[in-house]
Design an enzyme around this catalytic site. Structure first.
Site, PDB file in Angstrom:
ATOM      1  CE  LYS A 183     -30.910  34.932 -35.702  1.00  0.00           C
ATOM      2  NZ  LYS A 183     -30.329  33.571 -35.615  1.00  0.00           N
ATOM      3  CD  GLU A 257     -41.064  22.197 -33.465  1.00  0.00           C
ATOM      4  OE1 GLU A 257     -40.910  21.711 -32.317  1.00  0.00           O
ATOM      5  OE2 GLU A 257     -40.182  22.158 -34.338  1.00  0.00           O
ATOM      6  CB  CYS A 291     -37.560  19.601 -30.913  1.00  0.00           C
ATOM      7  SG  CYS A 291     -38.272  19.427 -32.562  1.00  0.00           S
ATOM      8  CD  GLU A 391     -35.339  19.960 -25.772  1.00  0.00           C
ATOM      9  OE1 GLU A 391     -35.755  19.461 -26.831  1.00  0.00           O
ATOM     10  OE2 GLU A 391     -35.443  21.165 -25.500  1.00  0.00           O
TER      11      GLU A 391
END
Length: 489
Positions: A183, A257, A291, A391
Site C-alpha cells: 500500500k 515497526e 520514528c 511522540e
C-alpha cells in the site's frame, strides 16, 4: 506568498498496479494531494478501493507458485537489476519524494542510493537461504529443518520515508520468495507508485509485486484478506492496534515497526559540540518526522547550561526553506492537521512549565501558506510530562538534566517506547555499560545515523513494535520454519 509548485508532470497517473495492469482510476474515492510547502493541490487521483485490493491479492497468489519455485539465482539477479534501475532513476525518485511529503532535496537525494544498497544486500541472501540437519537421537531417522516463504505479504508503509520503508520490506520479502501487495501511503504516494513500476520494467513476473494507493479502507482490506499470509506494518502505534485487531480474525502474523521517543544521553566527557549538533538532528531531520529520531536530549547537569547555550546558537543557524533548493535543511510538516497538532503540543508544554528556548510558533512570511514550524527547543522538561512521554513527530526537542548514569538510564527507559537510543561519551566503559541497559532496539554511540545499515537489524522494544527489518534477522521475518522427521527404521 509561499513557494511555487514543483514540476508535477513526473507524477505517475496510476493508483494501482495489479499483475501486469496499471489502473489509472481505482475503485476508491477521489483524492487531491496537497504539496506541504505551499498548501496547494498538485494533482487529483482516483484512489484504489477494496475491489482493487482483492484483485491485487489474487494476482499475487497466481504468481506465487512460479516465483516461489523458481531458482534463487533468478530472484538474486532481478533484485540486482532493480538496484541498478533505482540508481538510474534516482533523480526522479528523489523528486517524487520531495513532491510527496516536502522532504528536502538535499536529503531526498541520498534515499535512492541507500535503497539500492538494501536491494543488493538482500539479493546476496536470495541464493543463500539454507536449512539445517538435526541429530535424530531417538531412532534411525533423518531430521531436518527448512525455511520457506510465507506466501503473500501485505505491506503497509508510512508517508514520512516511503521509499526507504518500501525497500526495508520489499527487499527481504522478495529475496525470501514471497509475493507482495504494498500500500502506497495516500499522503505521499508518488515515489512508491514509481518504484512499483520499476519492478515490471526490470523483468519481475507480473503479480510478484502489486501496488495499491488508497486510504484506511485499503489498508484494512489488505490485513483482512484471507489471501494475505503475513502483514508487515510500518507506522503509528494507534494504527497498529487496529491492524492487530483485524489480523486477529484470521490469526495472521504481523511484523510491526512503530513509533519512538528516543533519548539522546550526553555525558560530561562527551565531545560537546558534536553532541549538540547531533542532538539537534533528531528535530531537524525530516522536520522531526522520523520514528527513530532522538527527540529527548538528556544532559549531565555539570554541562547542562553550556549545552543549552551551544544548542541555542546552533539552532539559530538552522533555517527553514524551499524543499526544492539544494541548500534547504528543514522543510515543512506533512499537513495542516499535523501543524495544528504540534502547535497544541507546544502550548501544553509551556503550560506544564517547560522553558521555551527558541521556536514554538508557526512560520509566517513566505512560509505562511505551507505547513512550517521552526526548530523548537524546550529546556528543563519534566521527564514525566507529556512532551517527554509522547511522540511529537515534529521539530520539537525536549532537553532534561540528569546527575549520574543511573538517573540517565532511568529517564531514558522511562517511556512506553523503545526504538532507539543515542549515547555521547568518550569513555568506552561507560558507553558499553549504558548501551547494555538501554531498552531500545537500536543504540548508537557518538553518532546519529549509523544504525540503519542494510546488514543491521532494526526494530523496537515495548510499544515501538516487534520483529526486525534489516540483516539476516530481517530475512528470517519473511520465512517460516518447517521441521521434517523421516523414519528410517
Amino acid at each position: 506568498m509561499g513557494f511555487n509548485l514543483p514540476d508535477t508532470s513526473i507524477i505517475p497517473r496510476y493508483t494501482a498496479i495489479v499483475g501486469d495492469t496499471r489502473l489509472e482510476r481505482g475503485g476508491g474515492s477521489g483524492w487531491a494531494h496537497i504539496y506541504p510547502a505551499n498548501g496547494k493541490v498538485t494533482t487529483e487521483l482516483q484512489l484504489a478501493g477494496v475491489a482493487d485490493v482483492e484483485a491485487a491479492v489474487a494476482a499475487a497468489r497466481a504468481a506465487l507458485p512460479g516465483w516461489r519455485a523458481g531458482s534463487s539465482e533468478i530472484r538474486r539477479d532481478l533484485l540486482l537489476k532493480l538496484a541498478d534501475a533505482i540508481e538510474a532513476t534516482a533523480a526522479e525518485l528523489a523528486a517524487l519524494d520531495t513532491l510527496g511529503n516536502g522532504y528536502p532535496a538535499m536529503m531526498a537525494a541520498y534515499t535512492p542510493g541507500v535503497m539500492a544498497q538494501r536491494f543488493r544486500y538482500y539479493a546476496g541472501w536470495a541464493d543463500k537461504i539454507r536449512g539445517e540437519t538435526l541429530d535424530a537421537w531417538n531412532g534411525p531417522a533423518h531430521s531436518y529443518v527448512n525455511y520457506e516463504p510465507y506466501g503473500v505479504v501485505g505491506a503497509i508503509i508510512p508517508w514520512n520515508g516511503p521509499l526507504f520503508a518500501a525497500a526495508m520490506v520489499l527487499a527481504p520479502a522478495l529475496a525470501a520468495g514471497n509475493c507482495v501487495v504494498i500500500k502506497a501511503p495516500e499522503l505521499a504516494p508518488f515515489s512508491v507508485m514509481r518504484l512499483a513500476q520499476l519492478f515490471a520494467e526490470v523483468g519481475f513476473p507480473p503479480g510478484v509485486v502489486n501496488m495499491v494507493c488508497g486510504g484506511a479502507d485499503v489498508g484494512e482490506a489488505i490485513v483482512a484478506s484471507s489471501g494475505v499470509d503475513k502483514v508487515q506494518f510500518v507506522g503509528s502505534g494507534n494504527t497498529a492496534k487496529r491492524v492487530l485487531q483485524t489480523a486477529a480474525q484470521t490469526l495472521k502474523p504481523c511484523g510491526l515497526e512503530l513509533g519512538g521517543k528516543s533519548a539522546v544521553l550526553v555525558f560530561d566527557d562527551a565531545n560537546l559540540q558534536e553532541a549538540a549538533k547531533l542532538g539537534l538532528s533528531g528535530a531537524v531531520s525530516v522536520s522531526g518526522q522520523g520514528c527513530v529520531n532522538g527527540t529527548r536530549v538528556l544532559v549531565q547537569r555539570s554541562i547542562y547550561d553550556q549545552f543549552i547555550a551551544m544548542a541555542q546558537v546552533m539552532a539559530g543557524h538552522i533555517s527553514l526553506g524551499d524543499p526544492l533548493l539544494p541548500t534547504t535543511v528543514m522543510g515543512p510538516l506533512i499537513s495542516a492537521q499535523s501543524l495544528a497538532r504540534i502547535e497544541g503540543i507546544v502550548a501544553r508544554a509551556q503550560a506544564e512549565g517547560a522553558r521555551l528556548v527558541c521556536g514554538g510558533e508557526r512560520a509566517g512570511g513566505d512560509f505562511a501558506d505551507g505547513f512550517y514550524m521552526p526548530l523548537t527547543l524546550f529546556a528543563d522538561v519534566d521527564p514525566n510530562s507529556a512532551l517527554s512521554q509522547h511522540e511529537v513527530f515534529g521539530p520539537v526537542l525536549a532537553i532534561t538534566p540528569f546527575d549520574d548514569e543511573d538517573e540517565a538510564i532511568a529517564i531514558a527507559n522511562g517511556t512506553d517506547y523503545g526504538l532507539g537510543a543515542y549515547i555521547h561519551s568518550q569513555n568506552l566503559r561507560r558507553a558499553h555499560t549504558v548501551a547494555a541497559q538501554m531498552q531500545a532496539g537500536t543504540v548508537q554511540v557518538n553518532t546519529a545515523g549509523g544504525g540503519m545499515q542494510p546488514y543491521a537489524p532494526f526494530g523496537g522494544y515495548k510499544q515501538s513494535g516487534y520483529g526486525r527489518l534489516g540483516g539476516e534477522q530481517g530475512l528470517l521475518e519473511f520465512l517460516q520454519v518447517k521441521s521434517v522427521w523421516m523414519n528410517l527404521a
